[in-house]
Design a protein around this motif. Structure first.
Motif, short mmCIF file in Angstrom:
data_model
loop_
_atom_site.label_atom_id
_atom_site.label_comp_id
_atom_site.label_asym_id
_atom_site.label_seq_id
_atom_site.Cartn_x
_atom_site.Cartn_y
_atom_site.Cartn_z
N ALA A 80 -4.86 -5.18 0.98
CA ALA A 80 -4.30 -4.76 -0.31
C ALA A 80 -2.84 -5.18 -0.41
O ALA A 80 -2.42 -5.79 -1.40
CB ALA A 80 -4.44 -3.25 -0.45
N GLY A 127 -6.49 -8.21 -3.42
CA GLY A 127 -5.74 -6.97 -3.21
C GLY A 127 -6.55 -5.76 -3.65
O GLY A 127 -6.65 -4.76 -2.93
N GLN A 128 -7.17 -5.88 -4.82
CA GLN A 128 -7.95 -4.75 -5.33
C GLN A 128 -9.13 -4.45 -4.42
O GLN A 128 -9.50 -3.29 -4.21
CB GLN A 128 -8.45 -5.05 -6.74
N TYR A 154 -7.97 -2.49 -1.62
CA TYR A 154 -7.80 -1.09 -1.98
C TYR A 154 -9.15 -0.37 -1.96
O TYR A 154 -9.27 0.74 -1.47
CB TYR A 154 -7.15 -0.98 -3.34
N GLU A 185 -10.25 2.74 0.33
CA GLU A 185 -10.87 3.99 -0.13
C GLU A 185 -12.10 4.33 0.70
O GLU A 185 -12.30 5.48 1.08
CB GLU A 185 -11.24 3.86 -1.61
N LEU A 230 -15.30 7.00 -4.71
CA LEU A 230 -14.13 6.51 -5.43
C LEU A 230 -14.09 4.99 -5.40
O LEU A 230 -13.64 4.34 -6.35
CB LEU A 230 -12.86 7.09 -4.79
N PHE A 269 -16.16 3.86 -8.15
CA PHE A 269 -15.38 4.08 -9.38
C PHE A 269 -14.38 2.95 -9.55
O PHE A 269 -14.23 2.36 -10.62
CB PHE A 269 -14.65 5.43 -9.25
N HIS A 270 -13.73 2.61 -8.46
CA HIS A 270 -12.71 1.56 -8.51
C HIS A 270 -13.34 0.22 -8.82
O HIS A 270 -12.83 -0.53 -9.66
CB HIS A 270 -11.98 1.49 -7.17
N PHE A 323 -4.20 8.89 -1.76
CA PHE A 323 -4.38 8.43 -3.13
C PHE A 323 -3.29 8.95 -4.04
O PHE A 323 -2.81 8.25 -4.94
CB PHE A 323 -5.74 8.88 -3.68
N PHE A 345 -0.38 6.75 -3.75
CA PHE A 345 -0.55 5.50 -4.49
C PHE A 345 -0.37 5.72 -5.99
O PHE A 345 0.23 4.89 -6.69
CB PHE A 345 -1.92 4.89 -4.20
#
Lengths: 928, 853
Positions: free
Chosen positions: B296, B319-320, B323, B327, B335, B338-339, B417, B420
């Motif tokens: 990330a 990067g995402q 992340y 998670e 999550l 969800f992301h 989280f 962040f």
């Protein structure tokens, strides 16, 4: 620095300047400038320039033979035209020889014709044997091969190595390495970083010192640059002056001085997109990014040659344990040529060709087999004289003849028709000025069918070069062709009655900008974007769905929302009296209007309404949208110019002055400004509040007719656009063009200027009622009003040149979509806000994408040189050509083809032949 | 098929769409791809229906599609729990959307049909993948996706992309094969491949491995999950397996939307699907957390220096994904889903819209040196900036957590989280401070943040409870991801420190502060580090250059064969293998079989037989040799003494090594294929050496291998017949000029590198899974040989099919007869392994009858 050294430096700078002619200029894409990609070679004859470009860039200047052959089959190229083209080729190079074979006479032109039509080439020598084995006439070929004498080609003189390849190319060839790709990638990396105009959040440090210094400062710290050992100390040892570095490297490579220019050209051509952009920037020192971050070709070359020298040295040491320079290369090449290819293969190749010829031309195999070696040699000579790569000029000649003949036929037929009509002088319903753009032609034609409308063609900036600032922005756009500089500053201001809305609008705008900034800041950060995406990502779903499935509705809603938040305000255009470098005085204004009217021949019989129509386009998600806008307005909308023109022309004082000068514009004539949207064919009116009530009825009638013409034009255009609709009703086509203009997945919102082929300067009577298929620039001009040819000269030096640039851009983008064009749009990647690359890393793309020129399978744009047809006395045209060197170069070198039209009783057309002057086009030649 | 199997329609509809676009009759019967698009819509609607049903009937979670006799996997089922239903709605929705977009975007393009076919296949495989209930099916679609991806994301005609397409394939393949190793070990440990059973058995399993005799101890579940995670890393582009993603950017733009919004999420989905398994190993979760966090931060730093839009978006995606992995590593698998969905929508939208960049630059041109930064006037302004953009955001976020009643202090994950979120909100507020906005706006913004924050936390929380209905399970995952307290403190400190530092540098602008010499040096070097993508590409290039040079040098050495022989005998000595128990007859038969089924050092006959003889005899030998060899082996295998088996293993290993070195330097395509065959036959010998008998799977393996090699020899032979002997680099670009050849050859290569549905894959899997000693050098050896064969078979395909076609050759595509032969070969390869084995047994026994043995 000694004097000699100084001289040496200066020489090198000049040399680079000369060497850069091969790459030309590349403008930033934000205002797409149609131009000839080999503009700087226009002092050479057309075909030679193409050869030269091919030598350095590897580019193609003609369509492939296969395409031309398909055009023959499709009937687009007629055999008679092909024969004429062959004849003119032979007459240029020698005489039409003939030989006798078994009682039949075979002449050179027929051999060449066969060669053109089927292409006589033997397969690649390595595979030749296998192909002969598979050939039905295998025995005949082998038999024939024994009979033929061929002269053995000795290896090419080794000195040509300098001219034909760079040291890296040589290494790649001999050692099977990948140096050129390596070096190119490295340079793309640095060019991308240095030339970035605000894309990267974290931009290259130290750019203000110039490219070379910035590169040096960084590369010294780089860990093993490009695989060069000890790169840090080597870079540290470089001179701080890029010129000195280039000199040192050229000397180190042991290249004789006379080849330097070629050598540099070759290096520039390797990434010609980037280097031509650098070239453009270095010539525009006023460009604000160039002012702050200077770069020029010498700096670029210094970096490039550094990589070349070091990598070549390294690989030569590794592979052959010798120094990496041209002395080594030359001696290596000389040794190699001693062990060169076999004569047997060449004989087989020749036999293959002859059998091909015999099969295709009806000579017959037996005849060939029986012929004497001498005659065979003769035949071979004719075939080899014109290898398949050199067929282009003949094909192009035939291709162009076809177009010209058809065009002139059309003009003639309609002209006869007109003679019979009883021409009455009657006040027209309205007169409309359009841009010369090829897209205006069909619209004008369709409008004229609606009633007694007169239309005129005039360059879309209406002769006034301005720098324009819209009311809601702070920056200026240059509203004039790229060949001239804007002279006056013009502002759009909010009308007094609407000032109250301004405060609210401003605050909304500020807020929306703030929100944009916040999002931008959250995105451009190294930990902030994660949660931002998680929290806001879902909202993009709505956008995604709507834009994909309902582009039309999306746009409508967006407009409504904008109008709700920011109330639209009425504005007007105000010329600043100060101007940039010329005062925008009353006299100046008068002269702009008067010149315009006199040029197009509108000096009497004014209608009550004169519509001044600029043009613009509407497309979404399209990096090339500026190419669809008005080229005469610098890739912007033509709106400001048209509004300014009407503003001045409606001014009473101006009118009075014009009256004094001899043009009487009646009191009840008003100028109205409008813009033609070429994607949707809508006409939008401006400054309607200035129109007196007395004219409203006529205006409504005009609007009605314009709408009808729009529908017709849309149907005409939609039929040509691929992948659209099948039924063409008014409602459907309207929907279709709206979809095209707003669909983000549409790669062809419209055809744009594609298809352009001719530039017709003359009265509308000449072309009225002729369907020119949207392929002609129409510039109105009445030679009877212009005895001295001043306006004609203006047209030929201004709009015609722009037309030629547009034409050349399309021509070369079609013939070589990869080198002169920008390849396929679907791979494009916008880099640094200045242009596009293909994929993650490539040369900066120049020119137009294939979506503009082809419909996938066949070329929509026929690559033809611009045919300029001028209705004016031949002597006058000749005088103008002789007066202007640039014009003379263009036509003497056949970059454009000039024709003069004489319309006394019937149409006579004269073609301009280089060094021969005018030559009449014969009847039979253009009526077949 | 019964009515309640209707969810099968979801992945099948895109598959049908793919088949329709693949065949040329479409133009006449079904114009404009409309029908295929409707199929996509059907898929989407059915998945919606299924989602509704799943919500209403919570117990409804598996549909058995069919049962079969395969011992590995008694029945094939489709899992229809909430996770897979949500994913299916998401993917099929994207399918509809992007299909519509692509149809227009690529209009009139030459590769339109191929593109849409591959596109629909991708969607279909993704849908199959998310609805699997067992490892085998999951892995089948997992690796098919790798294959499609490496084909889809590159332009075959474009020279520079060939290399990156290769890299894409090879990195994904490395992940795939590590993944299969994990699966094999899982099967070995738990005796099943079905998820539910594995989850149940893994929780009570206590196996501990010590790796290769070293002192390192590792629990079974950790080993399994780590290996599987490597697979997820390659698909989701985690550092250092991220390199393929920026390379793959040479593809039509809508592909990126699909790739960045759909395919790349596969890793996150995998972890979420296997959450019960992963949550058993905190060690793995910590590794996931570390890799994710590293990816990330590094990738988004690399994003900042990119100068073009596609690379910017590419690194942003990496990067995402980092992340998302992070998670998962913290145990918040829900999550991550969800992301990935939010990110998918976001990234797809931006990618499809990139053409707008130039227009924006024209309408809103940027100016050099245009950065607004905080103007320091006095300390009170600094304090106000600090309060507004640093203190208030975190306070507000705390507040909304408390408002929602989240017990965030109990879980490490939630605290991280929260930090962040703090970074994000602080960055948003900072914009206001830098632009010197009035207090009114700042307060408004804070209110906005508290609103958005609350909604976001609430949405994420509800989504989690929607996906995983039992709160205890969520808790269990979160606790599994909890870090040891000192690590946690360290991590929190680092995050807070970096947020503070980044706040400080953003406020005063990076460039303006670091003006002292060290600062300048730091700035330059960091810029260079990120500009050069952390020098990863450079490293890999150097490494492979070295390998190539090394291979060349070895090959040039005259004594190399002798050296290899000596080495193998040395090994034999240490392995205490002996030939004493071998009778002369068995010995001769064994050597004969080693000559025919090539085994080092007797492989010479096979190699010469195929490379040096005429076309017909080559074809006959490629088929006869293995059969004869197999016959001899079969007749002696039962009588082989135990002591000789290690010798076979050693020879097979050395043989594979020998073949790999040889292939590095071959230029003739026939010898490439032959040496490839040698390497692959070595796997068979390796297994013989280990087991001492011929298992059904080895038969299936050797059978399909023979057919594959025969097919390759045949198709290359047809090329040689056309163009004569040629070097691998001489003829390129057959893709454009010989479409039928390309299709069939491509499928053959697909079979050769062990991809489903071809039976070689089942052979491989069978060998790996039925193997008695799972963690051994041989196990690793088989995986490596498999990987290397993927390596050069893909290379062969690329150099023949991709690139620009020569102009000086007349290309002739395959004739009807040749097409028919290759089609038969492919059909033979598709026949399922189980049928094959039965049939082979029958054949062997009947042939024995005939021969009277």
């Amino acid at each position: 620095m000694t004097l000699a050294q100084k001289q040496e430096f200066e020489d090198l700078v000049n040399l680079v300047e000369k060497a850069s002619h091969i790459i030309g200029y590349n403008w930033p894409m934000t205002y797409f400038v149609h131009h000839n990609p080999i503009n700087s070679l226009e002092n050479l004859p057309f075909h030679e320039a193409i050869l030269l470009a091919n030598r350095f860039l590897g580019s193609l200047g003609y369509l492939t033979n296969e395409i031309y052959r398909n055009e023959v089959n499709a009937g687009r190229i007629k055999l008679s035209h092909l024969d004429a083209a062959i004849k003119s080729y032979i007459s240029k190079t020698g005489i039409d020889d003939s030989i006798e074979l078994s009682g039949k006479k075979i002449n050179k032109s027929s051999v060449i014709r066969t060669h053109l039509l089927i292409g006589i080439t033997a397969p690649f020598s390595q595979f030749l044997g296998k192909f002969i084995d598979a050939h039905p006439d295998e025995k005949a070929i082998r038999l024939l091969a024994k009979k033929i004498h061929v002269k053995h080609n000795k290896g090419v003189a080794s000195s040509l190595v300098y001219k034909n390849m760079t040291a890296i190319e040589w290494c790649d060839l001999v050692f099977d390495s990948n140096l050129e790709v390596h070096i190119n990638n490295e340079l793309i990396k640095w060019c991308e970083a240095f030339l970035d105009e605000g894309h990267a959040t974290w931009s290259m440090p130290g750019r203000e010192k110039g490219f070379y210094e910035a590169w040096r400062a960084l590369a010294i710290n780089e860990w093993s640059t490009c695989g060069i050992r000890n790169s840090n100390s080597k870079i540290r040892a470089l001179s701080i002056d890029p010129v000195a570095t280039v000199l040192e490297k050229l000397n180190r490579l042991c290249i004789p001085k006379e080849y330097w220019q070629d050598y540099i050209s070759r290096h520039l051509a390797s990434l010609h997109g980037w280097s031509s952009f650098i070239n453009w920037r270095s010539k525009n020192s006023e460009y604000e990014w160039q002012k702050v971050y200077p770069i020029d070709l010498l700096q670029y070359l210094a970096v490039r040659l550094f990589y070349e020298c070091e990598l070549v040295e390294q690989i030569c040491q590794n592979e052959i344990k010798e120094e990496g320079n041209f002395d080594t290369i030359v001696s290596f090449e000389e040794n190699k040529f001693k062990e060169n290819s076999s004569i047997e293969n060449e004989k087989l190749e020749a036999a293959w060709k002859l059998i091909c010829l015999a099969d295709a031309s009806g000579i017959g195999k037996h005849t060939i087999l029986e012929a004497s070696p001498k005659k065979l040699e003769n035949l071979l000579l004719w075939i080899n004289e014109l290898s398949e790569k050199e067929h282009g000029p003949i094909w192009l000649d035939a291709y162009e003849q076809g177009y010209i003949n058809e065009l002139i036929c059309k003009l003639k037929t309609s002209f006869y028709d007109k003679e019979e009509k009883n021409v009455q002088i009657q006040r027209p319903l309205a007169q409309l000025m359009f841009c010369i753009d090829v897209r205006s032609e069909p619209f004008r034609r369709n409008l004229e069918l609606m009633g007694n409308y007169e239309t005129y063609g005039f360059a879309g900036f209406f002769g006034i070069p301005i720098s324009f600032c819209a009311h809601d922005t702070q920056h200026f756009t240059a509203q004039c062709p790229a060949i001239i500089q804007p002279k006056h500053v013009v502002h759009e201001v909010i009308r007094d009655s609407e000032k109250n809305k301004e405060t609210k609008n401003k605050s909304v705008k500020k807020l929306s900008e703030l929100i944009k900034d916040i999002f931008k800041n959250m995105k451009n950060h190294f930990i902030a974007p994660f949660v931002a995406v998680e929290a806001f990502g879902w909202f993009f779903g709505w956008h995604l769905i709507e834009r994909t499935f309902y582009p039309g509705i999306y746009r409508k809603w967006q407009e409504r929302l904008t109008n709700f938040l920011i109330s639209p305000v009425n504005t007007e255009i105000l010329p600043n009296l100060e101007g940039l470098n010329q005062e925008f005085s009353h006299e100046k204004q008068v002269s702009y209007i008067e010149d315009a009217l006199r040029t197009i021949g509108l000096t009497e019989n004014f209608a009550r309404i004169i519509l001044v129509t600029g043009h613009t386009s509407l497309s979404d998600n399209n990096p090339y949208e500026a190419a669809l806008n008005c080229g005469a307005c610098g890739g912007n909308s033509g709106e400001p110019n048209s509004r300014l023109f009407t503003k001045i022309a409606n001014n009473k004082n101006v009118r009075q002055q014009i009256k004094k000068n001899g043009i009487v514009i009646p009191e009840d004539t008003i100028f109205i400004s409008a813009v033609h949207n070429t994607t949707t064919d809508d006409i939008q009116f401006f400054d309607t509040e200035d129109i007196p009530e007395t004219h409203l009825k006529e205006l409504n009638d005009l609007k009605f007719d314009l709408e009808e013409a729009s529908i017709k034009n849309r149907i005409e255009r939609c039929k040509k656009l691929p992948g659209g609709i099948n039924t063409f009703t008014a409602k459907k086509v309207k929907k279709e063009v709206l979809r095209r203009s707003g669909d983000w997945s549409e790669t062809r919102p419209e055809w744009g200027l594609s298809g352009n082929a001719s530039f017709i300067v003359g009265r509308r009577n000449l072309t009225r009622n002729v369907n020119l298929n949207g392929r002609a620039f129409l510039n109105s001009y009445d030679y009877t009003d212009d005895p001295k040819g001043i306006y004609l000269e203006g047209i030929l030096m201004g709009p015609m040149i722009v037309g030629q640039w547009i034409n050349a851009e399309h021509y070369f983008s079609t013939t070589d979509p990869e080198i002169f064009g920008s390849g396929n749009k679907i791979y494009h990647n916008i880099v640094g806000n200045i242009g596009v690359m293909s994929g993650p890393q490539s040369d900066l793309r120049v020119g137009l994408p294939i979506q503009t020129t082809t419909n996938g399978k066949i070329n929509f744009h026929e690559p033809l040189r611009l045919c300029v047809l001028i209705e004016a006395p031949r002597k006058q045209i000749l005088d103008i050509i002789n007066r202007n060197t640039s014009l003379k170069l263009l036509c003497e070198n056949e970059w454009v083809r000039f024709f003069s039209i004489e319309t006394l009783n019937s149409i006579e057309v004269f073609a301009y032949k280089p060094s021969n002057g005018w030559e009449i086009l014969k009847e039979d030649e253009h009526l077949n | 098929m019964t009515l309640n199997q209707y969810p099968l329609l979801i992945p099948l509809a895109p598959l049908i769409a793919a088949l329709i676009t693949a065949f040329p009759f479409r133009n006449k019967i079904l114009p404009n791809y409309l029908f295929s698009w409707w199929l996509m819509i059907v898929s989407f609607l059915v998945s919606l229906l299924q989602l509704v049903q799943v919500i209403q009937e919570p117990e409804f979670n598996q549909i058995v599609l069919f049962s079969w006799g395969w011992s590995l996997l008694p029945e094939v089922a489709m899992s229809v729990d909430r996770l897979s239903s949500v994913m299916m709605v998401f993917i099929s929705g994207f399918g509809v959307l992007l299909y519509r977009h692509s149809v227009r975007y690529l209009q009139q393009d030459a590769g339109h049909d191929r593109y849409l076919t591959l596109f629909a296949l991708c969607i279909s495989s993704l849908l199959f993948m998310v609805s699997c209930a067992d490892f085998i099916m999951l892995f089948i679609f997992w690796q098919l996706l790798s294959w499609f991806l490496s084909l889809l994301s590159h332009n075959y005609l474009h020279g520079p992309t060939i290399k990156s397409s290769f890299r894409t394939f090879i990195i994904l393949r490395a992940g795939d094969l590590t993944f299969i190793a994990g699966i094999a070990i899982a099967y070995h440990l738990y005796g099943t491949l079905e998820f539910n059973l594995i989850f149940a058995r893994a929780s009570i399993d206590q196996t501990i491995f010590s790796i290769f005799g070293s002192g390192l101890q590792i629990t079974g579940v950790t080993l399994v999950t780590i290996l599987i995670f490597v697979g997820a890393m390659s698909k989701s582009a985690q550092i250092p397996l991220h390199m393929w993603l920026p390379d793959s950017l040479f593809a039509p733009t809508p592909i990126h939307a699909l790739l960045h919004a759909g395919l790349i999420n596969a890793g996150g989905f995998l972890l979420a699907r296997l959450a019960p398994l992963f949550s058993l190993s905190s060690t793995t979760l910590h590794i996931v957390l570390f890799i994710g966090l590293l990816t990330a931060i590094l990738a988004s730093s690399m994003m900042l220096v990119q100068n073009d839009i596609k690379k910017t978006l590419g690194y942003s995606t990496i990067g995402q994904m980092g992340y998302m992995m992070m998670e998962c590593g913290l145990g918040a698998f829900h999550l991550a889903i969800f992301h990935l969905m939010a990110h998918g929508l976001f990234k797809a939208d931006i990618f499809l819209n990139i053409g707008k960049g130039i227009q924006n630059a024209r309408l809103y041109p940027s100016k050099p040196f245009e950065t607004n930064h905080f103007k320091f006037s006095n300390y009170s302004s600094l304090i106000s900036a600090f309060v507004f953009s640093f203190l208030f955001p975190i306070t507000i976020l705390f507040g909304s957590h408390i408002f929602l009643g989240v017990h965030f202090l109990d879980y490490h994950a939630l605290i991280i989280f929260l930090l962040f979120s703090w970074a994000t909100t602080s960055q948003a507020m900072l914009t206001l401070v830098k632009l010197e906005k009035p207090l009114k706006i700042k307060i408004g913004m804070l209110l906005g943040i508290s609103f958005v924050g609350t909604v976001y936390f609430f949405a994420a929380e509800s989504f989690a409870h929607f996906l995983i209905t039992s709160p205890i399970e969520i808790q269990r995952y979160l606790l599994a991801g909890a870090l040891p307290s000192h690590f946690f403190l360290l991590l929190v400190t680092i995050i807070i420190l970096s947020i503070s530092l980044s706040w400080f540098f953003s406020l005063f602008h990076f460039s303006n502060i670091l003006t002292f010499p060290f600062g300048i040096w730091l700035k330059r070097n960091m810029y260079l580090l990120f500009l050069n993508r952390l020098y990863f590409d450079h490293f890999s290039e150097q490494f492979f250059n070295f390998l190539r040079m090394f291979g060349k040098k070895l090959n040039k050495n005259r004594f190399i064969f002798t050296i290899f022989l000596i080495i193998s005998f040395l090994f034999l000595y240490f392995q205490k293998a002996s030939f004493s128990g071998l009778s002369v007859e068995t010995g001769i038969k064994l050597v004969a079989s080693a000559l025919c089924l090539p085994l080092f050092p007797f492989h010479g006959l096979y190699v010469i037989g195929i490379t040096k003889t005429s076309r017909i005899s080559r074809l006959v030998l490629a088929l006869i040799f293995p059969i004869v060899g197999f016959y001899f082996l079969d007749s002696v295998i039962s009588g082989l003494p135990e002591e000789i088996l290690p010798a076979i293993t050693v020879f097979a290993t050395i043989g594979a090594l020998w073949a790999i070195i040889k292939t590095l330097t071959q230029v003739s395509i026939l010898s490439l294929i032959t040496y490839g065959g040698l390497a692959l036959y070595s796997i068979f010998w390796l297994v013989i050496g280990l087991n001492g008998y011929i298992s059904d799977y080895s038969i299936a393996y050797v059978w399909s291998l023979t057919i594959v090699i025969w097919g390759l020899v045949f198709s290359v032979g047809q090329l040689i017949m056309r163009y004569g002997e040629f070097k691998i680099t001489t003829i390129t670009g057959l893709f454009k000029t010989m479409p039928y050849f390309t299709l069939l050859f491509g499928l053959l290569i697909m079979a050769a590198i062990g991809l489903p549905p071809f039976s070689l894959f089942f052979g491989y899997v069978g060998i790996l899974i039925s193997h008695s000693i799972v963690i051994s050098f041989e196990f690793v050896g088989i995986i490596i040989i498999w990987f290397m064969s993927c390596w050069y078979f893909f290379k062969i395909m690329q150099s023949l099919l991709f690139g620009v076609a020569r102009e000086d050759i007349y290309y002739k595509d395959l004739y009807f007869l040749e097409i028919a032969v290759l089609t038969v070969v492919l059909i033979l390869l598709i026949i399922p392994a189980s049928i094959l084995i039965n049939w082979l047994n029958l054949m062997v026994s009947s042939s024995m009858l005939i021969l009277g043995i």
